[in-house]
Design an enzyme around this catalytic site. Structure first.
Site, PDB file in Angstrom:
ATOM      1  N   LEU A 271       2.584 -15.403   5.461  1.00  0.00           N
ATOM      2  CA  LEU A 271       3.826 -15.166   6.203  1.00  0.00           C
ATOM      3  C   LEU A 271       4.915 -14.609   5.286  1.00  0.00           C
ATOM      4  CD1 LEU A 271       3.803 -18.264   8.603  1.00  0.00           C
ATOM      5  CD2 LEU A 271       2.971 -15.947   9.009  1.00  0.00           C
TER       6      LEU A 271
ATOM      7  N   LYS B  46      -7.529 -14.918   6.235  1.00  0.00           N
ATOM      8  CA  LYS B  46      -6.078 -14.749   6.145  1.00  0.00           C
ATOM      9  C   LYS B  46      -5.462 -14.649   7.542  1.00  0.00           C
ATOM     10  CE  LYS B  46      -3.858 -10.938   4.647  1.00  0.00           C
ATOM     11  NZ  LYS B  46      -2.657 -10.742   5.471  1.00  0.00           N
TER      12      LYS B  46
ATOM     13  N   HIS C 161      10.629 -15.328   2.611  1.00  0.00           N
ATOM     14  CA  HIS C 161      11.703 -14.709   1.808  1.00  0.00           C
ATOM     15  C   HIS C 161      13.022 -15.193   2.406  1.00  0.00           C
ATOM     16  CE1 HIS C 161      13.335 -10.699  -0.060  1.00  0.00           C
ATOM     17  NE2 HIS C 161      14.016 -11.762  -0.434  1.00  0.00           N
TER      18      HIS C 161
ATOM     19  N   THR D 239      15.266 -23.347   2.680  1.00  0.00           N
ATOM     20  CA  THR D 239      14.526 -22.972   3.886  1.00  0.00           C
ATOM     21  C   THR D 239      13.063 -22.684   3.564  1.00  0.00           C
ATOM     22  OG1 THR D 239      16.541 -22.061   4.821  1.00  0.00           O
ATOM     23  CG2 THR D 239      14.479 -21.299   5.796  1.00  0.00           C
TER      24      THR D 239
ATOM     25  N   ASP E 139      -6.446  -9.768  11.225  1.00  0.00           N
ATOM     26  CA  ASP E 139      -5.328  -9.084  11.878  1.00  0.00           C
ATOM     27  C   ASP E 139      -5.772  -8.582  13.247  1.00  0.00           C
ATOM     28  OD1 ASP E 139      -3.670  -9.579   9.739  1.00  0.00           O
ATOM     29  OD2 ASP E 139      -4.094  -7.662   8.752  1.00  0.00           O
TER      30      ASP E 139
ATOM     31  N   THR F 184       1.782  -2.960  -0.788  1.00  0.00           N
ATOM     32  CA  THR F 184       0.872  -1.845  -1.102  1.00  0.00           C
ATOM     33  C   THR F 184       1.059  -0.661  -0.156  1.00  0.00           C
ATOM     34  OG1 THR F 184      -0.774  -3.164   0.076  1.00  0.00           O
ATOM     35  CG2 THR F 184      -0.960  -3.067  -2.310  1.00  0.00           C
TER      36      THR F 184
END
Ligand code: C5P
Length: 234
Positions: free
Chosen positions: A60, A32, A63, A68, A10, A114
């Protein structure tokens, strides 16, 4: 099976991510790539990491409607990623479609983030205990074909008792003792997460923000070994 470490890259700069991936890639289970990096650098960055032998976890958290998500998952699988995430709350049909499109990539279903505590969860309109919500979502996702579940380490022990042994459990929200918890709410140490039965731990800021990132990885792997000794899972 002993546990593995997945490091969340990140950060804002692709060069920095590629360099860290090359340095720590051989000692960790996966690197990741989440929305922070992918939004800026896309598939090219993923190819650079896989091209140097790194195993990529593309986080990613899809949802959307099943069609899609299936198309997106197919694209991710074609990039050569090994793991990818969908939100379990997208429903069984979406997860089934993702699994069908994933080829050799493994699908992880995210249950409850989390970073959410009980109050935040009730604000979204989910009543009851966090743990029950996690169990319901995990059971539905596994039934629909998810290869594994993303959950808090605090929920691992209970999930192990309700899910089959082959279901992979992945836990973010990991903080070595004394580390800042940042925006996470449901956290655990590497040792306790592994001892409780987590298969893979996801760790970002405690490594990315460390003055010596390689050393931070080494120390977390050491802590995980202590947990492996007490692991309730073979
Ligand atoms: O920096 P930190 O160790 O908190 O990073 C955790 C990583 O795991 C982040 O990349 C975050 O997007 C991801 N994650 C999470 N909670 C989930 C699923 C993924 O924190 N439920």
């Amino acid at each position: 099976m002993s546990s593995g470490l997945m490091v969340a890259l990140d950060m804002d700069e692709s060069e920095e991510a590629v360099q860290l991936a090359a340095e720590i890639g051989p000692s960790v289970a996966a690197l990741k790539v989440g929305s922070q990096l992918f939004t800026r650098y896309g598939p090219e960055l993923v190819h650079r990491i896989t091209g140097s032998g790194g195993c990529v976890f593309l986080d990613l958290k899809y949802h959307d409607i099943p069609n899609t998500v299936a198309k997106a998952v197919k694209g991710a699988a074609e990039m050569g990623v090994s793991w990818l995430t969908v939100h379990a709350s997208g429903g069984a049909e979406m997860i089934r479609a993702a699994r069908e499109a994933a080829g050799d990539a493994r699908i992880l279903a995210v249950t409850v983030l989390t970073s959410l505590d009980k109050q935040a969860i009730s604000q979204i309109g989910w009543d009851g205990e966090v743990r029950d919500q996690v169990v319901n979502l995990a059971a539905m996702a596994r039934e629909a074909g998810a290869d594994g579940i993303v959950c808090s380490a605090l929920e691992v022990k209970h999930l192990r008792s309700v899910l089959d042994d082959r279901c992979v459990l992945v836990t973010p929200g990991i903080r070595p003792a004394g580390a800042s918890i940042d925006d996470q709410a449901r956290v655990a140490t590497p040792e306790s997460a592994v001892a409780d039965g987590a298969d893979y731990l996801v760790v970002g800021r405690p490594i990315v923000n460390a003055p010596d990132r390689k050393e931070a990885v080494r120390l977390i792997l050491e802590e995980m070994k202590l947990g492996d000794v007490h692991r309730e899972r073979d």
